[in-house]
Scaffold this motif. Sequence first.
Motif, PDB file in Angstrom:
ATOM      1  N   GLU A 101       0.828  -1.212   0.000  1.00  0.00           N
ATOM      2  CA  GLU A 101       0.000   0.000   0.000  1.00  0.00           C
ATOM      3  C   GLU A 101       0.861   1.259   0.000  1.00  0.00           C
ATOM      4  N   ASP A 102       1.974   1.234   0.719  1.00  0.00           N
ATOM      5  CA  ASP A 102       2.846   2.408   0.787  1.00  0.00           C
ATOM      6  C   ASP A 102       3.446   2.746  -0.572  1.00  0.00           C
ATOM      7  N   LYS A 105       0.706   4.182  -2.890  1.00  0.00           N
ATOM      8  CA  LYS A 105       0.381   5.573  -2.544  1.00  0.00           C
ATOM      9  C   LYS A 105       1.468   6.520  -3.020  1.00  0.00           C
ATOM     10  N   GLN A 106       2.716   6.105  -2.879  1.00  0.00           N
ATOM     11  CA  GLN A 106       3.836   6.949  -3.307  1.00  0.00           C
ATOM     12  C   GLN A 106       3.806   7.157  -4.824  1.00  0.00           C
ATOM     13  N   THR A 109       0.877   9.611  -5.716  1.00  0.00           N
ATOM     14  CA  THR A 109       1.131  11.022  -5.392  1.00  0.00           C
ATOM     15  C   THR A 109       2.242  11.611  -6.252  1.00  0.00           C
ATOM     16  N   TYR A 114      -3.927  11.303  -8.403  1.00  0.00           N
ATOM     17  CA  TYR A 114      -5.071  11.532  -7.522  1.00  0.00           C
ATOM     18  C   TYR A 114      -5.465  12.994  -7.608  1.00  0.00           C
TER      19      TYR A 114
END
Length: 136
Positions: A101-102, A105-106, A109, A114
């Motif tokens: 998940e990390d 997300k990185q 972004t 997003y």
Amino acid sequence: MKTDNPGKSNQAKISVRDTANVLFRHKLLICATFLVVALGSGVVAFLMPNEYESRMKILVKNTRSDVPITPELTTGSGGAPLVNEVSENQINSEIELLTSEDLLKQVVTECGLYKTDSSILARLGLKEVNRTQAAQ
């Protein structure tokens, strides 16, 4: 004496003029049907959310920095060289890292994936004009 084919006399003959006449009589219906289908499919395609799917294959190599040096590998004698095989545990750990998940997300972004712009102008890439600028 008649030399006509009996099969052709029973069939109706359709000429190009008859076909053109039908098309010109129903041109409004044909155009309206085309416009409704084209506009409907355009609206549906525009309002659908952007969803992407991808697949990939990853090559995992077992490259170690502390490769054992044996006399067989340096002199070339003694049969087959040492094969660095990848275990299932190593493959599972790579998959776990890539799907964490990390990391996801990185990537989202950093790539700017997003965005919360929900207006139609923002989706089209247009700027909104202030009312004071529009009045001038």
